[in-house]
Motif scaffolding. Structure first.
Motif, PDB file in Angstrom:
ATOM      1  N   PHE A   1       8.869  19.631  -4.786  1.00  0.00           N
ATOM      2  CA  PHE A   1       7.509  19.956  -4.377  1.00  0.00           C
ATOM      3  C   PHE A   1       7.030  19.010  -3.287  1.00  0.00           C
ATOM      4  N   GLY A   2       6.516  19.581  -2.206  1.00  0.00           N
ATOM      5  CA  GLY A   2       5.970  18.762  -1.139  1.00  0.00           C
ATOM      6  C   GLY A   2       7.005  18.455  -0.076  1.00  0.00           C
ATOM      7  N   GLU A   3       6.594  17.671   0.871  1.00  0.00           N
ATOM      8  CA  GLU A   3       7.415  17.393   2.055  1.00  0.00           C
ATOM      9  C   GLU A   3       8.776  16.823   1.681  1.00  0.00           C
ATOM     10  N   PHE A   4       9.831  17.369   2.277  1.00  0.00           N
ATOM     11  CA  PHE A   4      11.192  16.917   2.006  1.00  0.00           C
ATOM     12  C   PHE A   4      12.001  17.022   3.293  1.00  0.00           C
ATOM     13  N   GLY A   5      13.223  16.530   3.233  1.00  0.00           N
ATOM     14  CA  GLY A   5      14.116  16.603   4.379  1.00  0.00           C
ATOM     15  C   GLY A   5      15.482  17.095   3.970  1.00  0.00           C
ATOM     16  N   LYS A   6      16.392  17.113   4.913  1.00  0.00           N
ATOM     17  CA  LYS A   6      17.722  17.678   4.664  1.00  0.00           C
ATOM     18  C   LYS A   6      18.486  16.916   3.587  1.00  0.00           C
ATOM     19  N   ARG A   7      18.301  15.612   3.522  1.00  0.00           N
ATOM     20  CA  ARG A   7      19.059  14.806   2.543  1.00  0.00           C
ATOM     21  C   ARG A   7      18.673  15.160   1.112  1.00  0.00           C
ATOM     22  N   GLU A   8      17.414  15.504   0.898  1.00  0.00           N
ATOM     23  CA  GLU A   8      16.986  15.906  -0.444  1.00  0.00           C
ATOM     24  C   GLU A   8      17.695  17.189  -0.869  1.00  0.00           C
TER      25      GLU A   8
ATOM     26  N   THR B   1       6.305   6.432  -7.673  1.00  0.00           N
ATOM     27  CA  THR B   1       7.588   6.468  -8.383  1.00  0.00           C
ATOM     28  C   THR B   1       8.167   7.870  -8.471  1.00  0.00           C
ATOM     29  N   GLY B   2       7.977   8.687  -7.427  1.00  0.00           N
ATOM     30  CA  GLY B   2       8.578  10.008  -7.409  1.00  0.00           C
ATOM     31  C   GLY B   2       7.633  11.139  -7.768  1.00  0.00           C
ATOM     32  N   TYR B   3       6.383  11.013  -7.388  1.00  0.00           N
ATOM     33  CA  TYR B   3       5.402  12.048  -7.679  1.00  0.00           C
ATOM     34  C   TYR B   3       4.709  12.477  -6.396  1.00  0.00           C
ATOM     35  N   SER B   4       4.189  13.702  -6.418  1.00  0.00           N
ATOM     36  CA  SER B   4       3.281  14.160  -5.373  1.00  0.00           C
ATOM     37  C   SER B   4       1.937  14.429  -6.041  1.00  0.00           C
TER      38      SER B   4
ATOM     39  N   PHE C   1      -4.357  15.389  -9.313  1.00  0.00           N
ATOM     40  CA  PHE C   1      -3.373  15.608 -10.367  1.00  0.00           C
ATOM     41  C   PHE C   1      -2.004  15.118  -9.902  1.00  0.00           C
ATOM     42  N   LEU C   2      -1.347  14.345 -10.752  1.00  0.00           N
ATOM     43  CA  LEU C   2       0.027  13.929 -10.473  1.00  0.00           C
ATOM     44  C   LEU C   2       0.986  15.079 -10.771  1.00  0.00           C
TER      45      LEU C   2
END
Length: 220
Positions: A200-207, A57-60, A73-74
């Motif tokens: 935090f963590g892997e993302f892309g251009k849309r983020e 639900t939106g955590y790394s 750890f969440l």
């Protein structure tokens, strides 16, 4: 002569016994399963099922491991904050020339170093390098964009001839925004008032587009 042979044989027996015991205890240690402990975003222990249910639900996650335990750890993927004036001035003075400091949004793409995600020995296919990434970002708002890496990153696979990668100045960006090694990469977008959003963590251009638009809407 016979006594010497007997002594030698006894020494060999004891040596062999010691080696066998060492081998046995080594196997015993390897055979023992490590303990897994799961924590939510408030550092409270939860079950593995609860952990992964919330993870979706939106955590790394952050993983710490030693000889006997593996801790998960969440971490909230998207976080909001505001820099105080001193820290905001440090960021601007370390990244920007004096005549470049204007009321523009600062975008920082950050690579924390090699891990299983970014240690491939080939050019990245990350969509942050798509031609429309910065073009659309500039359509959302005027920006100053920075590409920052920590020592040990495989920058040669991230198009250094086309993108001006800079090593984190005195670990300033890491200390302010990325205190842990979040897998792959992270980003932070900062508005002219010091408000910021980290991913935090892997993302892309849309983020990044979405975060930039969020900060623009915040200041309307």
């Amino acid at each position: 002569m016979n006594s010497m042979i007997w002594v030698t044989i006894e020494i060999m027996k004891k040596t062999l016994l010691i080696l066998c015991l060492c081998f046995f205890f080594t196997l015993l240690n390897y055979s023992q399963e490590k303990k897994f402990v799961f924590y939510d975003d408030t550092s409270q222990i939860v079950t593995e099922e609860e952990f992964y249910k919330k993870f979706k639900t939106g955590y790394s996650d952050l993983i710490f491991e030693n000889d006997s335990i593996i801790q998960y750890f969440l971490i909230k993927t998207i976080n909001h904050g505001k820099l105080n004036d001193e820290d905001f001035n440090k960021v601007k003075s370390s990244l920007l020339k004096e005549d470049e400091i204007e009321n523009e949004i600062i975008v920082i793409v950050y690579i924390p170093g090699q891990d299983s995600c970014n240690s491939k020995i080939k050019n990245s296919t990350w969509n942050i390098f798509d031609r429309d990434y910065r073009r659309k970002l500039k359509q959302i708002t005027p920006i100053k964009h920075f590409w920052i890496y920590k020592e040990g990153s495989n920058i040669k696979y991230y198009y250094p001839k086309s993108y001006r990668w800079q090593q984190d100045p005195n670990q300033l960006i890491e200390s302010l925004f990325f205190k842990y090694h979040y897998s792959c990469c992270s980003a932070v977008v900062i508005d002219e008032n010091g408000n910021y959003v980290t991913y935090f963590g892997e993302f892309g251009k849309r983020e990044v587009w979405k975060i930039a638009q969020e900060l623009i809407d915040l200041n309307k």
